[in-house]
Design a protein around this motif. Structure first.
Motif, PDB file in Angstrom:
ATOM      1  N   LEU A  65       0.821  -1.200   0.000  1.00 40.30           N
ATOM      2  CA  LEU A  65       0.000   0.000   0.000  1.00 40.30           C
ATOM      3  C   LEU A  65       0.862   1.259   0.000  1.00 40.30           C
ATOM      4  O   LEU A  65       0.618   2.196  -0.764  1.00 40.30           O
ATOM      5  CB  LEU A  65      -0.920  -0.008   1.228  1.00 40.30           C
ATOM      6  N   ASP A  66       1.894   1.279   0.830  1.00 42.39           N
ATOM      7  CA  ASP A  66       2.787   2.434   0.891  1.00 42.39           C
ATOM      8  C   ASP A  66       3.547   2.631  -0.419  1.00 42.39           C
ATOM      9  O   ASP A  66       3.846   3.759  -0.809  1.00 42.39           O
ATOM     10  CB  ASP A  66       3.805   2.284   2.028  1.00 42.39           C
ATOM     11  N   THR A  67       3.866   1.542  -1.098  1.00 45.76           N
ATOM     12  CA  THR A  67       4.648   1.611  -2.324  1.00 45.76           C
ATOM     13  C   THR A  67       3.807   1.991  -3.536  1.00 45.76           C
ATOM     14  O   THR A  67       4.192   2.848  -4.326  1.00 45.76           O
ATOM     15  CB  THR A  67       5.347   0.260  -2.587  1.00 45.76           C
ATOM     16  N   PHE A  68       2.652   1.371  -3.688  1.00 39.69           N
ATOM     17  CA  PHE A  68       1.869   1.544  -4.912  1.00 39.69           C
ATOM     18  C   PHE A  68       0.595   2.362  -4.741  1.00 39.69           C
ATOM     19  O   PHE A  68      -0.016   2.755  -5.732  1.00 39.69           O
ATOM     20  CB  PHE A  68       1.507   0.174  -5.498  1.00 39.69           C
ATOM     21  N   GLY A  69       0.163   2.605  -3.524  1.00 38.06           N
ATOM     22  CA  GLY A  69      -1.069   3.338  -3.298  1.00 38.06           C
ATOM     23  C   GLY A  69      -2.285   2.475  -3.593  1.00 38.06           C
ATOM     24  O   GLY A  69      -2.172   1.296  -3.923  1.00 38.06           O
TER      25      GLY A  69
END
Length: 84
Positions: A65-69
């Motif tokens: 989630l933090d990497t790709f949104g």
């Protein structure tokens, strides 16, 4: 990111859909793998097996989630600047 940030999102919460890159984006998937391994090692290194099993999925989800949104949103500015 510390252990409290990862663990505040219990696996029972409804999770947002992640905006994963296409399977052909090898570099992005390699970078994600490295991030996940680093976080698991740093957050769960000497934890009990039960704790590892209980939090592993949360760590993987939060890292993705933090990497790709999420879908229909853009990843955060830090990751766009990093070329991810």
């Amino acid at each position: 990111e510390n252990r409290d940030d990862i663990l505040r999102h219990p696996s029972s919460d409804k999770r947002h859909k992640i905006n994963f890159p296409p399977a052909s984006s090898g570099k992005q998937w390699e970078d994600l793998d490295s991030k996940i391994v680093f976080k698991i090692d740093s957050l769960l290194g000497k934890s009990t097996l039960e704790h590892k099993l209980a939090t592993f999925g949360d760590i993987v989800y939060q890292t993705c989630l933090d990497t790709f949104g999420t879908r229909n949103t853009k990843p955060n500015a830090h990751h766009r600047e990093a070329g991810i």
